[in-house]
Every structure is written in structure tokens, then in C-alpha cells.
Design an enzyme around this catalytic site. Structure first.
Site, PDB file in Angstrom:
ATOM      1  N   GLU A  47       0.865  -1.201   0.000  1.00 38.68           N
ATOM      2  CA  GLU A  47       0.000   0.000   0.000  1.00 38.68           C
ATOM      3  C   GLU A  47       0.898   1.247   0.000  1.00 38.68           C
ATOM      4  O   GLU A  47       1.945   1.254   0.649  1.00 38.68           O
ATOM      5  CB  GLU A  47      -0.836  -0.016   1.293  1.00 38.68           C
ATOM      6  N   ASN A 110      -6.963   6.265  -1.823  1.00 37.66           N
ATOM      7  CA  ASN A 110      -5.874   5.339  -1.533  1.00 37.66           C
ATOM      8  C   ASN A 110      -6.082   4.160  -2.499  1.00 37.66           C
ATOM      9  O   ASN A 110      -7.014   3.377  -2.332  1.00 37.66           O
ATOM     10  CB  ASN A 110      -5.967   4.897  -0.066  1.00 37.66           C
ATOM     11  N   LYS A 127      -9.400   2.065  -1.976  1.00 40.15           N
ATOM     12  CA  LYS A 127      -9.635   1.528  -0.622  1.00 40.15           C
ATOM     13  C   LYS A 127     -10.991   1.946  -0.058  1.00 40.15           C
ATOM     14  O   LYS A 127     -11.334   3.138  -0.062  1.00 40.15           O
ATOM     15  CB  LYS A 127      -8.508   2.014   0.298  1.00 40.15           C
ATOM     16  N   GLU A 146      -6.130   8.799   7.546  1.00 35.11           N
ATOM     17  CA  GLU A 146      -6.640   8.379   6.221  1.00 35.11           C
ATOM     18  C   GLU A 146      -8.022   8.957   5.941  1.00 35.11           C
ATOM     19  O   GLU A 146      -8.338   9.305   4.804  1.00 35.11           O
ATOM     20  CB  GLU A 146      -6.692   6.854   6.133  1.00 35.11           C
ATOM     21  N   CYS A 172      -4.876  -2.985   2.851  1.00 31.39           N
ATOM     22  CA  CYS A 172      -4.597  -2.901   4.285  1.00 31.39           C
ATOM     23  C   CYS A 172      -5.800  -3.168   5.176  1.00 31.39           C
ATOM     24  O   CYS A 172      -6.219  -4.305   5.336  1.00 31.39           O
ATOM     25  CB  CYS A 172      -3.940  -1.562   4.616  1.00 31.39           C
ATOM     26  N   ASN A 197       0.306  -1.040   5.492  1.00 35.35           N
ATOM     27  CA  ASN A 197       1.209  -0.248   6.335  1.00 35.35           C
ATOM     28  C   ASN A 197       0.595  -0.333   7.729  1.00 35.35           C
ATOM     29  O   ASN A 197      -0.355   0.399   8.037  1.00 35.35           O
ATOM     30  CB  ASN A 197       1.214   1.229   5.928  1.00 35.35           C
TER      31      ASN A 197
HETATM   32  N1  CDV Z   1      -2.960   1.456   6.518  1.00 35.91           N
HETATM   33  C1  CDV Z   1      -3.914   0.866   7.248  1.00 35.91           C
HETATM   34  O1  CDV Z   1      -5.034   0.679   6.806  1.00 35.91           O
HETATM   35  N2  CDV Z   1      -3.540   0.518   8.490  1.00 35.91           N
HETATM   36  C2  CDV Z   1      -4.498  -0.012   9.411  1.00 35.91           C
HETATM   37  C3  CDV Z   1      -4.181   0.596  10.733  1.00 35.91           C
HETATM   38  C4  CDV Z   1      -5.391   1.224  11.351  1.00 35.91           C
HETATM   39  C5  CDV Z   1      -3.513  -0.218  11.713  1.00 35.91           C
HETATM   40  C6  CDV Z   1      -4.511  -1.527   9.416  1.00 35.91           C
HETATM   41  O2  CDV Z   1      -5.613  -2.075   9.458  1.00 35.91           O
HETATM   42  O3  CDV Z   1      -3.489  -2.183   9.418  1.00 35.91           O
END
Ligand code: CDV
Length: 314
Positions: A47, A110, A127, A146, A172, A197
Site C-alpha cells: 500500500e 488510496n 480503498k 486516512e 490494508c 502499512n
Molecule cells: N494502513 C492501514 O489501513 N492501516 C491499518 C491501521 C489502522 C492499523 C490496518 O488495518 O493495518
């Protein structure tokens, strides 16, 4: 004839705030070269793979925010990735921040794209499950903005035909939601590619890093098993300007088992031969949706968002 694809999960180590796109793209190209040497036909990047994880920084100046966004892909700095795809005959998946004008209105998402071996973009995903918050939150150890910088994706969870199989994407936080995988499962998905991430610590609690790493795998393995699909989950890992991100990038089989996994917090490639025909067994037995799903009992899933407690008065 089996449908086996050699896939590289191309984990990235940290990208510091000061690192520019050209330097990052050179790192991606080095991973593509390694992947080619190991016979990969598809490489999966994380990501927001072109920059540091900028949503941890609170910004008010839109011009400053927009520095983190791409206005076109390919661009001058990302064209080498498409050239390498063609040169190696290797598809790729890439996450980035997208700024786009549609019907005269500017949007920011995103986003991730799926590129086939010819270098053509076959699919785009924006996303949907955006985590975090909109305003500066002084109660958090660090910010996760975000919801401030991105709109909710407007493209749903489609699947695309590629490599004689069916491919889907999510990003993510989407991986934590069973609905994400099930919507693609209902379209017969055979490989879901995703980047993440994920900080090693929770900004709002003292949740242990090993528990967070467990949740990462738990979500992806459940999504794979319950929909009988390959899942390729790829991290941006390590210490970005003092902020630790977990690694653990993994290639997960339709059985839910981990087929290959990264072990460092650096640029690293985990490779597995992924036979898409392995999806058949689960899809034809315990997760044969047509025979076993009971949609007459699932109405609440789409009728209701939050929890509504039952009326307990008799
Ligand atoms: N980049 C993300 O979406 N990170 C989220 C955060 C909130 C920890 C994740 O679900 O990993």
C-alpha cells in the site's frame, strides 16, 4: 494443465519522509530484477508504495498534502516500472495515493492497480475501509489521518481475469473485514493481492506487537480459507522516521496455510509457486457457496452498519 503462477511478495523496508520517488522506484526495480531471476510472473508491492506512510502526519495545507499524491500513473517517475514489466514479462500490483479529476471534481483515493505482463493496467481498486480519523487527535500516540486525506473508494470489490485466473484487490485495513473477501469470493476470486502499512503498536492502547502480527495473519488466512483463494499480503515494514511498521508479508494458500513469508523488516522478496487449481477443492466442498450459503439469514449484514442491541424487555 495446471495454472501455476510464480508470485513474489515484494516487501519494502521503510521509506523515510525525505526519500524521493526516483529513489523508491529504483528500490522497486531492484526487487523486480530479483523477482525475475527467481522466475516470478507477478510481483506484489505494498500500500502507498511510492512514499512514506504520510497519513501519520497532520497537515492543513492542501498543497502540502498533494505532494504525496500521483496525478497520473504511469508518470515520468513510475514509467520504469511499466518498462520493467514488459521487459521481464512480469505483472505487478502497486499501491499509491491517487489524485484524479472526474466530471470536473477533484478526488483523492488510496488506490492500487493491477498491471499485466504486457504493462497494461487491467484493474484499479480504491480503498473502501478507511481507518483512522479526520481531525488531529491528541489522545493518540500518533495520528492516522486516512479519513482526512482520502475519500471512500467508489469502485467496489471487482475481480479481473489475468493469467487464466480471477484476481481481486483490497488494501490494508480492508483485510480485517470478512465482507471484503466474501464479495470477491462470490465472484470466484482465485487470488487476492493487497498491501499494508500497519504500525507495530496501537496508537490507542498497549496492545502487544505479537498480538497485532497475529491479527494480520489471522485476517488474511481466514480470508483465504473461507473463500478458497490465494492471498498475497505485502507490508511496508521497519522504522519510518521513528514510526515502526510490522513486516510479515505472506503468501497464503487457499487452505489458509502460509506458503512463503518475509522474515526481515527490509526490502525482501518471498516467492511461491501458486497453483490456482488449488482453489477448486474448497470452492467445490465446504465453501461451495451455491449449496451451503443461507442468505435468508444474512440480511442484517447489508441492512445494518453498526450494532443494534436486541430489545430485552419481555
Ligand atoms: N494502513 C492501514 O489501513 N492501516 C491499518 C491501521 C489502522 C492499523 C490496518 O488495518 O493495518
Amino acid at each position: 494443465m495446471t495454472r501455476t503462477i510464480t508470485v513474489g511478495a515484494a516487501q519494502l523496508g521503510p521509506i523515510q519522509k525525505a526519500e524521493d520517488r526516483v529513489s523508491v522506484v529504483n528500490r522497486l526495480l531492484a526487487l523486480m530484477e530479483k523477482a525475475h531471476a527467481r522466475g516470478c510472473q507477478l510481483i506484489v508491492f505494498p500500500e502507498l508504495a511510492l512514499t512514506t506512510f504520510f497519513p501519520r502526519y497532520y497537515m492543513e495545507d492542501q498543497a502540502e498534502v498533494d505532494e504525496w499524491f500521483e496525478t497520473s500513473i504511469p508518470s515520468n517517475s513510475t514509467q520504469p516500472l511499466f518498462d520493467a514489466a514488459q521487459r521481464y514479462g512480469m505483472g505487478f500490483h502497486l499501491g499509491y495515493a491517487e489524485k484524479v479529476k472526474e466530471e470536473g471534481i477533484t478526488h483523492r483515493y488510496n488506490t492500487a492497480i493491477l498491471v499485466e505482463q504486457s504493462g497494461n493496467v487491467v484493474g484499479k481498486y480504491r480503498k473502501i475501509h478507511l481507518p483512522g480519523h479526520v481531525e488531529f487527535d491528541s489522545d493518540r500516540a500518533f495520528q492516522h489521518l486516512e479519513k482526512r486525506y482520502f475519500e471512500i473508494g467508489n469502485l467496489g470489490f471487482p475481480v479481473w481475469k489475468m493469467f487464466d485466473g480471477l484476481f481481486g484487490m483490497c488494501i490494508c485495513n480492508d483485510r480485517r473485514w470478512p465482507e471484503t473477501f466474501r464479495v470477491m469470493g462470490l465472484q470466484g476470486v482465485e487470488m487476492v493481492v493487497l498491501g499494508y502499512n500497519t504500525p507495530t503498536v496501537n496508537s490507542q492502547s498497549d496492545e502487544a506487537p505479537h498480538v497485532r502480527a497475529f491479527h494480520n495473519l489471522l485476517s488474511m488466512q481466514a480470508g483465504a480459507y473461507q473463500n478458497s483463494t490465494w492471498v498475497i499480503g505485502v507490508a511496508k515494514a521497519g522504522n519510518e522516521d521513528g514510526h515502526e511498521l510490522m513486516g510479515g508479508s505472506a503468501i497464503i494458500a487457499p487452505s489458509g496455510e502460509v506458503a512463503a513469508q518475509c522474515v526481515t523488516l527490509e526490502d525482501e522478496l518471498a516467492v511461491a509457486d501458486c497453483n490456482l487449481d488449488q482453489c477448486h477443492f474448497g470452492k467445490q466442498t465446504v465453501f461451495d457457496f451455491a449449496r451451503h450459503r443461507r442468505i435468508e439469514h444474512y440480511g442484517l449484514i447489508t441492512e445494518q452498519t453498526g450494532v443494534v442491541l436486541p430489545d430485552m424487555e419481555h
